[in-house]
Write an enzyme that holds these catalytic residues in place. Sequence first.
Site, mmCIF file in Angstrom:
data_model
loop_
_atom_site.group_PDB
_atom_site.id
_atom_site.type_symbol
_atom_site.label_atom_id
_atom_site.label_comp_id
_atom_site.label_asym_id
_atom_site.label_seq_id
_atom_site.Cartn_x
_atom_site.Cartn_y
_atom_site.Cartn_z
ATOM 1 N N GLY A 177 -23.694 -1.400 0.674
ATOM 2 C CA GLY A 177 -24.541 -0.608 1.570
ATOM 3 C C GLY A 177 -25.731 -1.402 2.074
ATOM 4 N N GLY A 215 -31.159 -4.144 -3.525
ATOM 5 C CA GLY A 215 -31.256 -2.721 -3.190
ATOM 6 C C GLY A 215 -32.489 -2.087 -3.803
ATOM 7 C CB SER A 216 -34.032 1.165 -3.062
ATOM 8 O OG SER A 216 -32.899 2.004 -3.204
ATOM 9 C CD GLU A 260 -24.881 -6.567 -3.807
ATOM 10 O OE1 GLU A 260 -26.000 -6.058 -3.909
ATOM 11 O OE2 GLU A 260 -23.918 -5.993 -3.284
ATOM 12 C CG ASP A 263 -26.160 -5.641 -7.731
ATOM 13 O OD1 ASP A 263 -27.043 -5.030 -7.086
ATOM 14 O OD2 ASP A 263 -25.372 -6.441 -7.186
ATOM 15 C CE LYS A 288 -22.858 -4.492 -6.050
ATOM 16 N NZ LYS A 288 -24.165 -3.971 -5.664
HETATM 17 C C1 5RP Z 1 -26.257 -3.988 -1.581
HETATM 18 C C2 5RP Z 1 -25.679 -3.077 -2.576
HETATM 19 C C3 5RP Z 1 -26.628 -2.220 -3.330
HETATM 20 O O1 5RP Z 1 -26.481 -2.489 -4.682
HETATM 21 C C4 5RP Z 1 -26.312 -0.809 -3.044
HETATM 22 O O2 5RP Z 1 -26.404 -0.615 -1.645
HETATM 23 C C5 5RP Z 1 -27.225 0.162 -3.776
HETATM 24 O O3 5RP Z 1 -28.507 0.125 -3.226
HETATM 25 P P1 5RP Z 1 -29.605 1.202 -3.581
HETATM 26 O O4 5RP Z 1 -29.948 0.985 -5.017
HETATM 27 O O5 5RP Z 1 -30.731 0.904 -2.624
HETATM 28 O O6 5RP Z 1 -29.022 2.569 -3.330
HETATM 29 O O7 5RP Z 1 -24.505 -3.015 -2.816
HETATM 30 O O8 5RP Z 1 -25.248 -4.695 -0.923
#
Ligand code: 5RP
Length: 222
Positions: free
Chosen positions: A96, A26-27, A103, A81, A94
């Site tokens: 997204g 993720g970002s 994960e 994470d 989680k």
């Molecule tokens: C990916 C995830 C990510 O950790 C989650 O979506 C958070 O991402 P971001 O830091 O881009 O908001 O669960 O499957």
Amino acid sequence: MNVKQIIGEKAAEYIRSGMILGLGTGSTAFWAIRKIGQMVRDDGLDIVGVPTSEGTKELALDEGIPLIPYDGLTHIDLTIDGADEFALDKNLIKGGGGALLREKIVASLSDYYIVIADHAKLSPVLGKFPLPVEVIPFAWQVTSRHIERLGCQPHIRGGGKTPFITDNGNYILDCDFGKITEPNRLSQELNRIPGVVENGLFLNMTDIIITSTDEGGIRIIE
Ligand code: 5RP
């Protein structure tokens, strides 16, 4: 520096040489991985990484972070994470980014699990973010109807014609259950449905959450 970078880099302070490190997706995790790469290249940090997605694997390799395969893994010292939503009891939603299965496998092996998520993702009760559920493509509509009976209207990510495909070759159903007042029960009921591979509730896995404050500072939830 944006807030994701600040909390991502803060998490890197917990890393020590010799560790096996779980690398999130993720970002926000991006910034932690960038920092780890810099520590490996410039400071001689001696670690090996376990990526939670193909995207993270590529990023880690670009950063010069050595990786180890999953095959012989028995534990991971520390994982960093992100999350899509968190509560003060440190339970999470989680998935997204679609990487929830790997994960969760990595989280389940981790001795210490650090979550990095800005404070906009804090909820009194989980459920604001539609719960991602990874399902096998075969008869996914049947699986979806099973899930619907638990109290939501599942949406296939990407749409029925061009579904999003996970690194594991599966689909994601995004399921808005409203407020999830019994997360343990929901998680168990979801995972009992044939066709469900895993769901995005990460319960009792997190050691600390590194988040932000309204003023752009850092808050650590222990
Ligand atoms: C990916 C995830 C990510 O950790 C989650 O979506 C958070 O991402 P971001 O830091 O881009 O908001 O669960 O499957």
